[in-house]
Structures are given as C-alpha cells and as structure tokens.
Motif scaffolding. Sequence first.
Motif, PDB file in Angstrom:
ATOM      1  N   MET A   5       0.797  -1.220   0.000  1.00 11.69           N
ATOM      2  CA  MET A   5       0.000   0.000   0.000  1.00 11.69           C
ATOM      3  C   MET A   5       0.834   1.276   0.000  1.00 11.69           C
ATOM      4  N   GLY A   6       2.064   1.193   0.492  1.00 15.13           N
ATOM      5  CA  GLY A   6       2.841   2.386   0.767  1.00 15.13           C
ATOM      6  C   GLY A   6       2.658   2.792   2.220  1.00 15.13           C
ATOM      7  N   ALA A   7       3.674   3.406   2.808  1.00 10.37           N
ATOM      8  CA  ALA A   7       3.652   3.722   4.232  1.00 10.37           C
ATOM      9  C   ALA A   7       2.550   4.711   4.592  1.00 10.37           C
ATOM     10  N   GLU A   8       2.360   5.735   3.762  1.00 13.05           N
ATOM     11  CA  GLU A   8       1.360   6.766   4.079  1.00 13.05           C
ATOM     12  C   GLU A   8      -0.045   6.181   4.114  1.00 13.05           C
ATOM     13  N   SER A   9      -0.394   5.387   3.090  1.00 12.31           N
ATOM     14  CA  SER A   9      -1.714   4.775   3.038  1.00 12.31           C
ATOM     15  C   SER A   9      -1.899   3.777   4.171  1.00 12.31           C
ATOM     16  N   TYR A  10      -0.869   3.003   4.447  1.00  7.32           N
ATOM     17  CA  TYR A  10      -0.958   2.027   5.537  1.00  7.32           C
ATOM     18  C   TYR A  10      -1.228   2.728   6.866  1.00  7.32           C
TER      19      TYR A  10
END
Length: 301
Positions: free
Chosen positions: A14-19
């Motif tokens: 997901m990517g860190a920001e979305s997670y």
Amino acid sequence: MLTDIQAERFIKKMGAESYNERISIVEKYKKQWELTEIEFQSVLSNNNLIFYAVSKRYGKVILKIRIDNGYDNEIPALKLFQGENFCKLYEYSFEDEAYIMERIVPAHTLYESAPRNKRIEIVAEIFKRLHKNDLHERTYPTYTEWFEEGKEGTKNREDCEELYQYLDSAERMLTDICKKYSRSLLLHGDLHHENILKNENGGYTVTDPKGVIGDPVFDLSRFILDEFRDDLTSEPKEVVIDFVQKLGDGVGIPCEILLRCLFIETVIWLFREELANGESLEECQQLITNMKVAYELTLSR
C-alpha cells in the motif's frame, strides 16, 4: 495489532502513508464501536485489513477496513444480502470504508466441512435463494462491465497478444449467454467455499459479497474454480466436467452453460484482476493455464 513482518507486507503493498492512514481508522472505530480483544487475521487479504474483535453490543465480530479502492460495493451489497443464509452487518462507515460484521463460529469452510457431493447440495440450496432484485437505486457494476474493464485495461499490452484470442472467444460467449440469460439481479460476485462458513447451528452462512449485476448463471464459476483449489489441472478433465454436470443439475442450469461461464470467469480473473493491474505473464502462469483448460472444457460439450 500487527507484527513488524505483517506491517511490512502491507506497507509494501500500500505504501507507508496509506498504511498508516488505514491503521488510524482501526483505532478510530475501536473507540467508536467499543471494540476490545482486537486480533489481526494473519491471512493476507487483497482487499481488506481484517481483525477479530469483541463488541460490547454485538459480541464476537469481524472488523474490516478496505485497502483496495477498486472494489467499493461490499458494504451496500452486504446490507442488501442480509437475511437467510447471510451474515449480519452491524455498523459501517461509507466514508472510511470500514465495518463490523457477524463473526461466524466455528467458521469451518464448506470445503473443510462437507464431502464433494454434499458441497454441491449445500451450495445449490443457497444459490436458489441468494440473489436480490431490490437494489435501492444503488449503482453497481455489471458483469459485462467487469469483462470490459479487463479488455480495456490490457489493450496496450504487447506481451498479451497471444492471449487475446481467448479474450475474443470469451466475449462472444458472454454475448450469447447474456441473450439467453438476461436477468439483472445483484450477484454475490465471489461465491466460493471460503465465503460459505459452517455456523454454530450446523447450517451454513454466506459472507463477503463483491456486488455485481447480472444473471445468476454467472455466480457459480468462482465456486467451481475453488472446488479444484483454483487449479483446473489438479484433477482429470472428466472429473471437472462431472462436478459441473452435477452442480448444473442441482441448480437447473445446463452443464455446457456453466462451462462457458467458467471460461469467461477465468478470462475476467486473468485480464481484469491481474494483467490490467500490471502483473507479469510469469506471475500469471497458473491463471493462464486455468484459462486454457477452461476453454478446452467448453469444446468438450
């Protein structure tokens, strides 16, 4: 709530920001819906963060947080499907794509809890009273649109040229079937063994609809694929055909129609859910094999 290894898998996806944003939603609804004993379900889902929990109001529940924006009809579909043979939806947020639903106990899957012929009987009875025509003006995708998404999403992939012949054949079959089977009902969209769970009363409860409009004839292909653990080479072709014949007899749909629907489903899975999202041919070899075998099965009837 997640181990470092589990979190790393989702961050990679997901990517860190979305997670981090989705995890904050878990904390938000833990408080709002008064949830305790939250435990992450370790089996990786492509569409959700899934947690077991205990609700002060409802008892044992499952908390789901959407992580795939490609499928946004699960909550309204779950609302409509509630009733006989279907799990209950308790609380939800369309804005955050979060909800809690009934947790089925003991939750043994249909595949685990019944032999093959009994599985056919059970799903045939569920199938006959599953589909809905009261859509409350909600817009759902159609099964044909699912097919078109796969076609459109791969039209510029030069490495798929040898596979387009199967896409064309499936499109012709889909057009023909839609002429003969033209009802527009709300389908489950993912009716396989892991979404049919044994409950505490000894019966079976259906869960996790995707929500798609079409004729019910299209709603059994996932079940057929899962019967063979998503590998149509796992058993001889004659066994696959015999299974489909018995299933067709149970629901009143000709075997040859179900075989064509099976082939169409393998094409949708390969093109829409994998190739259109950038998966390589190497990563899709099992799905490609399934599609070719399913096509051969249509020629046997």
